[in-house]
Motif scaffolding. Sequence first.
Motif, short mmCIF file in Angstrom:
data_model
loop_
_atom_site.label_atom_id
_atom_site.label_comp_id
_atom_site.label_asym_id
_atom_site.label_seq_id
_atom_site.Cartn_x
_atom_site.Cartn_y
_atom_site.Cartn_z
N ARG A 3 0.93 -1.25 -0.05
CA ARG A 3 -0.19 0.00 0.15
C ARG A 3 0.80 1.06 0.06
NH1 ARG A 3 -3.78 -0.58 4.78
NH2 ARG A 3 -4.08 1.68 4.17
N THR A 4 0.33 2.48 -0.54
CA THR A 4 1.21 3.45 -0.67
C THR A 4 0.44 4.66 0.05
OG1 THR A 4 0.32 4.09 -2.87
CG2 THR A 4 2.26 2.88 -2.79
N VAL A 5 1.32 5.79 0.43
CA VAL A 5 0.81 6.94 1.01
C VAL A 5 1.12 7.98 -0.03
CG1 VAL A 5 1.35 8.92 2.60
CG2 VAL A 5 1.47 6.43 3.40
N HIS A 6 0.15 8.78 -0.50
CA HIS A 6 0.18 9.68 -1.42
C HIS A 6 -0.14 11.06 -0.84
CE1 HIS A 6 -1.40 12.58 -4.59
NE2 HIS A 6 -0.07 12.16 -5.14
N PHE A 7 0.82 12.01 -0.81
CA PHE A 7 0.69 13.16 -0.31
C PHE A 7 1.20 14.20 -1.14
CE2 PHE A 7 2.92 16.45 2.56
CZ PHE A 7 1.80 17.05 3.08
N GLU A 8 0.24 15.45 -1.14
CA GLU A 8 0.60 16.61 -2.05
C GLU A 8 0.44 17.82 -1.07
OE1 GLU A 8 -0.48 16.02 -6.18
OE2 GLU A 8 -1.70 17.81 -5.67
N HIS A 9 1.28 18.88 -1.38
CA HIS A 9 1.13 20.17 -0.75
C HIS A 9 1.72 21.21 -1.52
CE1 HIS A 9 5.16 20.84 1.32
NE2 HIS A 9 5.28 19.66 0.96
N TYR A 116 4.26 13.33 -3.36
CA TYR A 116 4.91 12.19 -2.80
C TYR A 116 3.98 11.12 -3.00
CZ TYR A 116 8.29 15.29 -0.51
OH TYR A 116 9.07 16.35 0.00
N ARG A 117 4.63 9.85 -3.29
CA ARG A 117 4.24 8.70 -3.53
C ARG A 117 5.14 7.73 -2.80
NH1 ARG A 117 -0.66 6.94 -5.25
NH2 ARG A 117 -0.59 8.80 -6.77
N THR A 118 4.85 7.17 -1.49
CA THR A 118 5.70 6.37 -0.73
C THR A 118 5.10 4.98 -0.45
OG1 THR A 118 6.74 8.29 0.20
CG2 THR A 118 6.97 6.26 1.13
N ALA A 119 5.64 3.83 -0.36
CA ALA A 119 5.14 2.56 -0.21
C ALA A 119 5.25 2.52 1.35
CB ALA A 119 5.96 1.49 -0.72
N LEU A 120 4.30 1.95 1.92
CA LEU A 120 4.59 1.81 3.39
C LEU A 120 5.21 0.62 3.66
CD1 LEU A 120 0.40 1.85 4.11
CD2 LEU A 120 2.13 3.40 4.96
N PRO A 121 5.99 0.49 4.71
CA PRO A 121 6.84 -0.47 5.21
C PRO A 121 6.30 -1.69 5.57
CG PRO A 121 7.04 1.32 6.69
CD PRO A 121 5.84 1.62 5.82
N ASP A 122 6.90 -2.88 5.35
CA ASP A 122 6.38 -3.96 5.64
C ASP A 122 5.81 -4.13 7.31
OD1 ASP A 122 7.12 -5.13 3.18
OD2 ASP A 122 8.95 -5.85 4.03
N GLY A 123 4.79 -4.52 7.26
CA GLY A 123 4.19 -4.91 8.63
C GLY A 123 3.14 -3.56 8.86
N VAL A 124 3.04 -2.51 8.05
CA VAL A 124 2.19 -1.56 8.01
C VAL A 124 1.26 -1.95 6.91
CG1 VAL A 124 1.65 0.80 7.86
CG2 VAL A 124 3.69 0.15 8.87
N GLY A 125 -0.03 -1.47 7.23
CA GLY A 125 -0.90 -1.80 6.00
C GLY A 125 -1.72 -3.14 6.15
N THR A 126 -1.54 -3.79 7.15
CA THR A 126 -2.46 -4.98 7.46
C THR A 126 -3.73 -4.63 8.03
OG1 THR A 126 -1.25 -5.45 9.63
CG2 THR A 126 -0.22 -6.66 7.98
N PRO A 127 -4.80 -5.36 7.60
CA PRO A 127 -5.86 -5.20 8.08
C PRO A 127 -6.11 -4.75 9.50
CG PRO A 127 -6.03 -7.19 6.97
CD PRO A 127 -4.63 -6.92 7.05
N ASP A 128 -5.48 -5.27 10.38
CA ASP A 128 -5.61 -4.99 11.79
C ASP A 128 -4.46 -3.59 12.32
OD1 ASP A 128 -3.02 -6.17 11.44
OD2 ASP A 128 -3.36 -7.51 13.49
N SER A 129 -4.02 -2.98 11.14
CA SER A 129 -3.30 -1.84 11.69
C SER A 129 -3.57 -0.53 11.10
CB SER A 129 -1.79 -2.18 11.02
OG SER A 129 -1.73 -2.26 9.76
N ALA A 130 -4.98 -0.20 11.18
CA ALA A 130 -5.18 0.82 10.39
C ALA A 130 -4.99 2.08 11.17
CB ALA A 130 -6.90 0.79 10.17
N ALA A 131 -4.85 1.94 12.46
CA ALA A 131 -4.38 3.01 13.38
C ALA A 131 -2.71 3.37 13.26
CB ALA A 131 -4.58 2.85 14.79
N TYR A 135 -1.30 6.81 11.96
CA TYR A 135 -0.12 7.40 12.52
C TYR A 135 1.22 7.67 11.59
CZ TYR A 135 3.72 8.41 15.69
OH TYR A 135 4.56 9.05 16.57
N PHE A 136 1.30 6.57 10.94
CA PHE A 136 2.67 6.48 10.00
C PHE A 136 2.53 7.61 8.78
CE2 PHE A 136 4.90 5.16 6.36
CZ PHE A 136 6.31 5.02 6.75
N ALA A 137 1.29 7.62 8.25
CA ALA A 137 1.18 8.39 7.19
C ALA A 137 1.25 9.81 7.57
CB ALA A 137 -0.25 8.11 6.67
N ASP A 138 0.61 10.29 8.61
CA ASP A 138 0.61 11.47 9.31
C ASP A 138 2.12 11.84 9.74
OD1 ASP A 138 -2.17 11.77 9.02
OD2 ASP A 138 -2.41 11.58 11.03
#
Length: 164
Positions: A3-9, A116-131, A135-138
């Motif tokens: 999964r990726t984080v997309h951020f623009e400003h 920016y478009r950055t892939a989430l690191p391994d372990g982040v992005g699993t169904p039980d890790s939404a919070a 946090y990581f994306a912010d």
Amino acid sequence: MPRTVHFEHLVQINDPTNPLLAPISRDQLWRGLMRRVEQPGEFLVGVEHVALAVRSAQLIEREMLLGKLRVVDRISLEPGRSIHFDTAPSEQHQGGSFTMTIEEPNPGDLFVRFSYRTALPDGVGTPDSAAGDAYFADYVKAAYRDTDVDGIRWIRELVETGEL
């Protein structure tokens, strides 16, 4: 699938309502953004070594060492308009992309759009890790924004001292 984080400003460069802020020309801004490519140690903490492997008017291939982290970028240039980084994934990081685009909605009204478009690191992005994802994306977004604002501040200082 990662999964990726997309951020623009958007960062405003010239502000006609602020007489204390000296305007920067489009050419000066471009040279400052290129300095970020060619001399990233002035803009990023921890850069120990930079090598430009390929250099043309439209392409730069760059390798940076930040401590033990090796970053390989393929940088596409649209001179005077945009700089696009594609960072290769490695064992140490997920890779991603980053674009700086100069926008000028009215003559002299300069902005830089950072995307920016950055892939989430391994372990982040699993169904039980939404919070954890949020946090990581912010955290990543705040770090990008701070780096970009500081970079524009540094470009402004380079212009004021006559280096750009």
